[in-house]
Design an enzyme around this catalytic site. Structure first.
Site, short mmCIF file in Angstrom:
data_model
loop_
_atom_site.label_atom_id
_atom_site.label_comp_id
_atom_site.label_asym_id
_atom_site.label_seq_id
_atom_site.Cartn_x
_atom_site.Cartn_y
_atom_site.Cartn_z
N ASP A 116 2.12 -2.03 11.54
CA ASP A 116 0.94 -2.49 10.58
C ASP A 116 1.66 -3.95 10.48
O ASP A 116 1.68 -4.65 9.86
CB ASP A 116 1.98 -1.90 9.40
N GLY A 147 1.24 -1.26 0.06
CA GLY A 147 0.38 -0.33 -0.19
C GLY A 147 1.03 1.26 0.17
O GLY A 147 0.08 2.39 -0.70
N VAL A 186 8.92 -2.23 -3.96
CA VAL A 186 10.23 -2.83 -3.41
C VAL A 186 11.44 -3.31 -4.49
O VAL A 186 10.65 -4.05 -5.08
CB VAL A 186 10.51 -3.62 -1.62
#
Length: 197
Positions: A121, A9, A13
């Site tokens: 998260d 989100g 990467v």
């Protein structure tokens, strides 16, 4: 950059290297976040905090840039498989592996919280199963987006299945939020099922 190794989100990467040849995971933040001045300010604060975190079973942040067109951060690259992918491919972990996972992740959270950072998260895709054991990644970065225009429109940063009740309700989060998420991860790792269905 050598290869794209993930997407979430907050951004994409890539596998990259430092000038000295050290492999790093380079997270490039999504354009809509990068265009928000409040996000950039919070991102800088959170990355600086994350760079202070030191300890076992943590993937350290090694560099970052919040001033360019697309903000980014680089962390040490750990060869491994995300816990989420391992559970999908192989099913629940054996009980000794679950105990190791929870112990190592708890030790990482202790270091993260001692530095004044809250992960926000923690979920199976943010735990890497490496050759030297489990590693917690992406700690503290989600907070940078909490008060941006994106979240003011009603969204929350995090993964609903692994949010604590206070996080899901938009209330103030504390380190207990991460501990709650770790408990859910332990249940999923041991059983292959989420406690809430």
């Amino acid at each position: 950059m050598q290869a794209r190794i993930g997407e979430g989100g907050m951004g994409t990467v890539y596998l990259s290297h430092t000038r000295g040849g050290q492999p790093v995971a380079l997270k490039v933040i999504r354009r809509e976040y990068g265009q928000d001045a409040d996000f950039r300010r919070r991102f800088e604060q959170e990355v600086q905090a994350a760079r202070r975190v030191q300890g076992y079973h943590i993937v350290p942040v090694v560099d970052h840039d919040t001033t360019g067109e697309l903000p980014w951060l680089a962390s040490a690259f750990i060869a491994g498989i995300p816990l989420h992918d391992a559970l999908v491919a192989f099913g629940p972990l054996p009980l000794p592996a679950v105990f190791q996972l929870v112990g190592c992740a708890a030790r990482a959270l202790t270091s993260i919280h001692a530095a004044g950072v809250i992960h926000r998260d923690l979920k199976p895709s943010n735990i890497l199963l490496g050759t030297q054991g489990p590693y917690v990644i992406d700690f503290g970065i989600a907070r940078a987006a909490d008060a941006t225009q994106l979240t003011q429109s009603g969204g929350l940063i995090g993964t609903p299945q692994y949010m604590s009740p206070e996080h899901a309700l938009g209330e103030q989060v504390t380190p207990a939020t991460d501990v709650f998420s770790l408990g859910l991860i332990a249940a999923v790792a041991a059983t292959g099922r989420h406690p809430y269905g």
